[in-house]
Scaffold this active site. Structure first.
Site, PDB file in Angstrom:
ATOM      1  NE  ARG A   1      18.058  -8.537  -9.413  1.00 34.87           N
ATOM      2  CZ  ARG A   1      17.124  -7.906 -10.429  1.00 34.87           C
ATOM      3  NH1 ARG A   1      16.302  -9.044 -10.676  1.00 34.87           N
ATOM      4  NH2 ARG A   1      17.324  -6.734 -10.803  1.00 34.87           N
TER       5      ARG A   1
ATOM      6  CD  GLU B   1      20.463 -15.012 -14.192  1.00 38.38           C
ATOM      7  OE1 GLU B   1      20.744 -14.164 -15.221  1.00 38.38           O
ATOM      8  OE2 GLU B   1      19.781 -15.202 -13.458  1.00 38.38           O
TER       9      GLU B   1
ATOM     10  CG  HIS C   1      17.127 -13.076 -15.702  1.00 37.07           C
ATOM     11  ND1 HIS C   1      18.309 -12.550 -14.953  1.00 37.07           N
ATOM     12  CD2 HIS C   1      16.291 -12.307 -15.587  1.00 37.07           C
ATOM     13  CE1 HIS C   1      17.723 -11.766 -14.136  1.00 37.07           C
ATOM     14  NE2 HIS C   1      16.838 -11.305 -14.440  1.00 37.07           N
TER      15      HIS C   1
END
Length: 319
Positions: free
Chosen positions: A238, A267, A286
């Site tokens: 994270r 994001e 990601h």
């Protein structure tokens, strides 16, 4: 009247092909959105007519303020069985059932090693030079054999990363606030005496912790400066675990040899974000959980969650 369902952030346009949505076709109209919705207003406008929404991990946050703007919503499904960006208390107050799906820990562990190897052997700059007619060999790779891999977190993913490190002939050390020497030894790791000791003594540091009050900002400027100037930092967990501004400075000023991340504080990553242009940084959008097997599981179980909800017996309910 059929219920309406929206699948959010289906960037690859695969959601409707990886689950058997025909099972709910008579009761539910399903559509997928292939682009990110930037902010609550855009989300509310796009799915305000829906009784069911399917989320992909934490790409679109669902705070209390958003639930209040979606009075028709009755079922929210998230991939995975944990989603810190969903306000479960607000969902309960609004009468929204929140369900999850299973998720495999292998893909993020595999991607962690893609990043470690990419950093160690300078894969991106060397591959770019080859494609663009640049110099033939311009870097010296960092060895893995005989080096120390430091893991912050030794859960399901961290344990898998540890085993690969051992296979490369690395010494593996681990630390987290509740980790014991016995538990570390089960994965072939030694327990570091402290976070500071692990950071100062490792050649590669990889993060595998859940983001929470105790771990937010765990790696800040002081911690980055504890690391060796020849060391590398990898974060596939994270973004909030690491101070993003401090990391950008660490790379620009050479506190560490390099860093890689698959997670970011915002994001999609804004065009002007400093990590986009930071030297010695390897970034990915990601992709940790983005594999066919994981996606097939997510959308197959999303359909199951909808069926169970329609039958009045919800499954995999998050509380």
């Amino acid at each position: 009247m059929k219920l309406r369902c929206a699948v959010l952030d289906d960037y690859q346009g695969v959601a409707l092909g990886l689950g058997d949505w025909a099972r709910v076709d008579e009761q539910v109209d399903v559509r997928s959105l292939h682009h990110h919705l930037p902010g609550e207003e855009a989300v509310a406008e796009s799915v305000g007519d829906c009784e069911i929404v399917v989320l992909m991990r934490e790409r679109t946050p669902f705070p209390a303020s958003l639930f209040a703007r979606l009075p028709r919503l009755r079922l929210l499904i998230t991939s995975g069985m944990r989603n810190a960006s969903v306000d479960l208390e607000a969902a309960a107050r609004q009468g929204v059932t929140v369900c999850g799906t299973a998720s495999n820990s292998e893909p993020p562990a595999e991607l962690t090693w893609a990043l470690i190897l990419g950093l160690a052997r300078q894969v991106v700059p060397e591959a770019t030079a080859l494609r663009e007619g640049g110099p033939w060999q311009s870097t010296l790779g960092a060895d893995l054999y005989g080096r120390r891999l430091g893991l912050l977190g030794l859960g399901k993913i961290g344990t898998k990363v540890a085993r690969v490190g051992l296979a490369f002939g690395m010494e593996v050390a681990a630390w987290s606030q509740n980790l014991t020497a016995e538990r570390a030894a089960e994965s072939g790791a030694v327990l570091a005496g402290s976070k500071e000791e692990l950071l100062a003594g490792s050649d590669f540091v990889s993060l595998h912790l859940v983001l929470g009050d105790r771990t937010r900002g765990l790696i800040d400027e002081a911690e980055l400066k504890r690391m060796r100037p020849t060391a590398y930092l990898v974060n596939t967990s994270r973004a909030g675990l690491v101070d993003q501004d401090a990391l950008a400075r660490a790379l620009t000023e050479g506190w560490i040899a390099g860093a890689a991340a698959d997670v970011f504080d915002e994001e999609p990553l804004p065009p002007a974000h400093p990590l986009r242009t930071a030297p010695r940084f390897l970034g990915l959008p990601h992709l940790g959980y983005v594999t066919r097997r994981n996606y097939e599981g997510y959308f197959t179980q999303a359909v199951q969650d909808i069926e169970a909800f329609l039958d009045g017996e919800p499954v995999r309910v998050l509380r």
